[in-house]
Design a protein around this motif. Structure first.
Motif, short mmCIF file in Angstrom:
data_model
loop_
_atom_site.label_atom_id
_atom_site.label_comp_id
_atom_site.label_asym_id
_atom_site.label_seq_id
_atom_site.Cartn_x
_atom_site.Cartn_y
_atom_site.Cartn_z
N CYS A 142 -18.82 63.91 60.52
CA CYS A 142 -17.71 63.09 61.02
C CYS A 142 -18.08 61.61 61.07
O CYS A 142 -17.20 60.76 61.14
CB CYS A 142 -17.28 63.58 62.40
SG CYS A 142 -18.41 63.15 63.75
N LEU A 143 -19.38 61.31 61.06
CA LEU A 143 -19.93 59.94 61.10
C LEU A 143 -19.68 59.24 62.44
O LEU A 143 -19.92 58.05 62.58
CB LEU A 143 -19.36 59.08 59.96
CG LEU A 143 -19.54 59.65 58.55
CD1 LEU A 143 -18.93 58.72 57.51
CD2 LEU A 143 -21.00 59.91 58.24
N ASP A 144 -19.23 59.99 63.44
CA ASP A 144 -18.77 59.37 64.67
C ASP A 144 -19.41 59.96 65.93
O ASP A 144 -19.46 59.32 66.96
CB ASP A 144 -17.23 59.58 64.75
CG ASP A 144 -16.55 58.51 65.56
OD1 ASP A 144 -17.07 57.38 65.56
OD2 ASP A 144 -15.54 58.82 66.22
N CYS A 145 -19.89 61.21 65.85
CA CYS A 145 -20.37 61.90 67.05
C CYS A 145 -21.80 61.44 67.38
O CYS A 145 -22.40 60.64 66.66
CB CYS A 145 -20.32 63.41 66.84
SG CYS A 145 -21.55 64.01 65.68
N CYS B 4 -24.23 62.16 64.49
CA CYS B 4 -24.01 61.30 63.32
C CYS B 4 -24.49 59.87 63.60
O CYS B 4 -25.07 59.23 62.72
CB CYS B 4 -22.53 61.30 62.93
SG CYS B 4 -22.01 62.82 62.12
N CYS C 259 -24.07 67.35 63.05
CA CYS C 259 -22.75 66.83 63.45
C CYS C 259 -21.98 67.90 64.22
O CYS C 259 -21.87 69.04 63.80
CB CYS C 259 -21.97 66.41 62.22
SG CYS C 259 -20.25 66.00 62.61
N ALA C 260 -21.43 67.47 65.38
CA ALA C 260 -20.68 68.40 66.22
C ALA C 260 -19.35 68.78 65.58
O ALA C 260 -18.74 69.78 65.96
CB ALA C 260 -20.45 67.76 67.58
ZN ZN Z 1 -20.55 63.91 63.54
#
Ligand code: ZN
Ligand code: ZN
Length: 338
Positions: free
Chosen positions: A88-91, A94, A102-103
């Motif tokens: 997701c590049l956000d959690c 990441c 990644c969750a």
């Molecule tokens: Zn992630």
């Protein structure tokens, strides 16, 4: 491009879709080999909830046919393997560059269209470039070995320890080969003779047919009655999950890899009384583990192509799914060559 799509339970059709265009950060891959894994088969037989129509498939290799102008890491013509999940590049994971943890990671072919197609669009960060000596069928079957590399890193066993591996499908066979390379003495358990044969070829020291022999008796005979240092469960059925504590020694380790509905449960009283460590091994390989598996192929230490028992063209995808689901003949891995 021609694609295979699942349109309903056990419904597969071949249709035309527009060719993908490489948007920013992405590359297009001309798929050369795509293997069917349990996830694909459970999309087909509707044991997994899925949207229709969906192009399934996440384990594949091919040749880069187009790259977005902002991609500098991969070139047109590169031979590549695809890492099967989008982070997701956000959690939290990441943002710490632990993309494999990644969750919210999303498996290609499940939440978005996959690789059973002539072409596949993926982020450039999802490809690993292959050395010339690594074939497309080997590179389309990396996942069992990356999961196993992940498992061995978690177990951190000493050399020469006994490890029991329950189930010798592709995931169990990958576990067998990587455990052997990590220095373990492997007991491979599976009722299918073709699976036990490949387990021995991959270096298992002992194989057990659970329909013919008592697994617990066999393991205790090998270990002076102590049990194995670790038990790795890949079959994902209650009978093998519930067998695990009787196979492991005191203060030993259990690794649960198999997952399915009705999988049964571990006896917590036994886990506590015997001081066991339980590992849940989800996902399809961590950071650097695809690259590690590719390096092991190049060094002739693993042979993922040996898993492949059946090959089909894309036009025969319905036949390929039917065989992988029904196992009407001895099957380890089915691959498609789109
Ligand atoms: Zn992630
Ligand atoms: Zn898979």
């Amino acid at each position: 491009m021609r694609v295979c799509q699942i349109t309903g339970p056990r419904q597969v059709e071949i249709v035309d879709r527009p060719d993908p265009e490489p948007r920013a950060g992405h590359v297009v891959i001309a798929v050369r080999s795509a293997s069917l894994c349990g996830t694909d088969v459970h999309q087909y037989d509707a044991r997994l909830p899925v949207e229709y129509p969906r192009i399934p498939g996440h384990d594949c290799s091919g040749i880069v046919s187009a790259v977005a102008p902002d991609v500098a890491t991969v070139d047109v013509g590169d031979r590549v393997a695809v890492k099967p999940s989008f982070p997701c590049l956000d959690c939290r994971a990441c943002t710490h560059a632990q993309f494999s943890d990644c969750a919210n990671k999303r498996l290609i072919g499940l939440w978005s269209d996959g690789c059973l197609a002539e072409s596949l669009l993926v982020p450039a960060s999802n490809v690993a470039v292959l050395p010339a000596s690594v074939g497309f069928d080997a590179a389309a079957n990396l996942e069992p070995f990356t999961v196993a590399i992940n498992t061995q890193r978690r177990l951190g066993l000493a050399m020469g320890e006994w490890v029991v591996i329950l189930g010798q499908g592709p995931i169990g066979l990958g576990q067998t080969r990587i455990a052997v390379l990590a220095g373990a003495r492997v007991v491979a358990v599976d009722p299918r003779p073709e699976a036990r044969d490949l387990a021995r070829a991959y270096g298992a020291e002992v194989t057990v047919d659970p329909d013919a022999d008592d697994v617990t008796t066999a393991v205790h005979a090998l270990t002076n009655g102590d049990g194995a240092a670790a038990v790795i469960e890949t079959a994902g059925v209650a009978a093998t999950v519930e067998l695990m504590p009787s196979l492991v020694r005191k203060y030993g380790q259990l690794a649960n890899v198999g997952i399915a509905a009705g999988i049964g449960s571990l006896d917590v009283a036994t886990v506590v009384a015997r001081g066991l460590t339980v590992h849940g091994i989800g996902g399809n390989g961590g950071k650097g583990q695809y690259e590690a598996a590719i390096a092991l192929i190049e060094a002739a230490r693993i042979d993922p192509a040996a898993l492949v028992t059946h090959t089909f063209g894309l036009a025969d995808a319905a036949q390929a799914f039917s065989l992988a689901h029904n196992k009407t003949e001895p099957v380890i891995k089915v691959v498609l060559h789109p």
